[in-house]
Design a protein around this motif. Sequence first.
Motif, short mmCIF file in Angstrom:
data_model
loop_
_atom_site.label_atom_id
_atom_site.label_comp_id
_atom_site.label_asym_id
_atom_site.label_seq_id
_atom_site.Cartn_x
_atom_site.Cartn_y
_atom_site.Cartn_z
N SER A 101 -24.26 -25.19 9.49
CA SER A 101 -24.58 -26.60 10.23
C SER A 101 -25.64 -26.98 9.45
CB SER A 101 -24.95 -25.90 11.57
OG SER A 101 -25.97 -25.08 11.47
N PRO A 102 -25.86 -28.33 9.77
CA PRO A 102 -26.86 -29.13 9.33
C PRO A 102 -28.23 -28.80 9.66
CG PRO A 102 -25.72 -30.34 11.07
CD PRO A 102 -24.94 -29.06 10.66
N THR A 103 -29.26 -29.14 8.81
CA THR A 103 -30.69 -28.77 9.10
C THR A 103 -31.11 -29.60 10.16
OG1 THR A 103 -31.35 -29.65 7.18
CG2 THR A 103 -30.87 -27.32 6.94
N GLU A 279 -32.13 -35.74 16.38
CA GLU A 279 -31.17 -36.19 15.40
C GLU A 279 -30.86 -37.67 15.38
OE1 GLU A 279 -27.70 -34.35 16.93
OE2 GLU A 279 -28.41 -32.22 16.26
N LEU A 506 -17.74 -28.11 8.44
CA LEU A 506 -18.21 -29.29 8.93
C LEU A 506 -18.33 -29.62 10.43
CD1 LEU A 506 -17.53 -31.83 5.95
CD2 LEU A 506 -19.70 -30.49 6.45
N ALA A 509 -21.30 -30.36 12.38
CA ALA A 509 -21.80 -31.87 12.06
C ALA A 509 -20.92 -33.16 12.61
CB ALA A 509 -21.92 -32.05 10.51
N ARG A 516 -26.34 -38.56 10.05
CA ARG A 516 -26.59 -37.24 9.85
C ARG A 516 -25.42 -36.47 9.28
NH1 ARG A 516 -30.94 -34.88 12.51
NH2 ARG A 516 -30.01 -33.15 11.53
N SER A 520 -25.57 -34.09 6.50
CA SER A 520 -25.03 -32.83 6.35
C SER A 520 -24.22 -32.47 5.39
CB SER A 520 -24.35 -32.55 7.68
OG SER A 520 -25.04 -32.86 8.84
#
Length: 708
Positions: A101-103, A279, A506, A509, A516, A520
């Motif tokens: 997952s994205p940070t 976000e 993904l 995301a 974002r 990601s």
Amino acid sequence: MTEQEKSNENDCSEVEASEVQSRDENYSGSCDGCSLEKEQEDNENNDCSSNMEGEIHDVVREDEIGKENEEDDEFESRFDMFYDSNGASSEDDNFSSYGESPTENEDSPTLPPKKRYQNFSMSGPKGNLEVLQLEMSSIDLAVGQRYESKDDLERRLKLLTVRYRFDFDVETSTPTSYVVKCWVDGCLWRVRAFTQGESPTFYVRIYDSNHTCPCTERSNRSRQATPDILGELYKNFLGDVGPAVRLTSVGIAITKQCGVKMDYWKSHQTLKFAREIDEGTPMCGFESLPSYLYMIRRANPSTVTRLHIDELGRFMYVFLAFGASVNGFPFMRKVVAVNGTFLNGKYKGTLLTALAHDGNFQIFPIAFAVVDTENGFSWHWFFTQLKLLIPDDEGLAIISDWHNSIGKAIRNVYPLTARGICTYHLYKNILGRYKGKDVFCLVKKAARCFRMSDFTTIFEEIEVVTSALHGYLQRADVRLWTRVHFPGERYNLMTTNIVESMNRALSNARGLNIVRILESIRVMMTRWLAERREDARLQPTTLTRGVEKLLHGRVTACRDLMVQRIDDHHTEVKYGSSGKYLNVVNLEERKCTCRRFEREKLPCVHAIAAAEYNNVCRISLCSPYYNSAYLVSAYAESARPADSAQPVPEIVANQPCLPPYIRQQPGRPKKNRMKSALEVALQNKRPRKEHTWSRCKQSGHNTKTCPM
């Protein structure tokens, strides 16, 4: 009010103000600080001290002027001014996919400028509870605090009321003053804030923090506990907002700490607002999209980005291909898998991806695009941008699903390229229209045949079993779904499973705003490129690790074959003395009558046996795409993050990019797609029954091997 009551009220205010000042001095620096320099704050404080009395004379009672003058004298000694801005299986050969997952963004301007404890657990040790109390004490007010607008002050008051379980009524709300009191009649809790001069900044001038009403009465009303306020409270002080957070955990945390009753929908809205704080909102993603694309191009040479908006300035399409992918694709096999997956954010949309397979059977991302919807126009635009990176060529192959828009766009943009369809989608259509396990297996064998004779035999058998399915497969065009009739080279790629794996990587995301989402993707590619670059350099063999593992089984199997030379170029290879399974290998032309050597560009078991018999290096029989040197060259470059410290030209920053027009459907957006009949059948498939021996009532052996 009598003179004695006024005097008592003034004395009480002075005592409470001194208590607040003492508490704030012991806890200095725990709240959000103003962004101005310290010297500027000192100058403002001095100006405030000299002019405060004249500014507020018209809005306070005469009997309070003396107390306020004392506060002005002590204004400079108070602590810093406050600013609160406030988810397919496949039988393709070995490959693997990775993704996380994205940070999270750790520089949120809404958080206190000190260490944050985002992973607070309600059932954690006592130390966490002490940290929580220390964090939440920064919500409190103090005389002398400064807020850039009345909205910021009002938001801080709402956080305060939710934290301490009470409510307030607004007595005065003008552009220059804001006065609130406890909603219970007769309670002395109140806050008064005023502006100074022409500035919209509000200063807290009076704060009576003690309630004189019963606790049970003042906690009976909680109008300020709205999802946006609860979301800010939860994000800053109570818990994490990552993709793994469950709604029930959010409701339990807020109920225990703030006493607010949370239902499922309110927990969902609260978590939604908390994630938007961390976000960004969906709308702000479109506003910053031109600047983000500019910074990505500047940080990554050879990167290709395209942004398409309509005549009203609304977003339509965006295309992104990193320079590392552009320069690494020449070292890949010329097979591109494309597909689209839905986005589940506020503005919906579709994420289009183009991927390849490297020589180690790993996913190699090429290009990504976000479009408004998946139709003929969007796919034509996507392939037009992709053609800038990958030109049309007879040696190129594109694999996709059955979408008619994809086929039409490929014919228009890539007329020389061979197009194939995913056999998994073909199986799903057959399972939904035709019944019969035996027929399904026959179609699977026909799609993967290497020799024309084998395909003809199986296809005739399908016609005997069901003529309707035979006609359907003919109308589907055998050149698209069979390996033997495919006009180009598709190697071992029979499905678009690598795209499904990318969509899965993904999945967390796909609900973020558009910037974002792209970030990601960049974070994922940065990690993949770095890890695989190091792994490629450490591979000791000439061929990649995946190919070595694949050929290991074929080398073992070739020892049971009988080999005999025919002439200088041809070798006869057969299994057993009957000669039923006989193949002829031409090592010079890299061909075998089984056709596997020719299709996969890897030596089949017959070619390996012939090479060993003729003392030919088996590594030389492999395509150069499977060499470790090609793998190192493919991952030579990296995907670098954007440098936010560099200025963005005004023409780019001011470029309009409005969100697309949508009609928001009622209810919570669905995040899971509808499963096909094949996926449902595979999930409901009963496991094979394990037989037991009647004598010992145990499994895992037969009559001869039974220990009894």
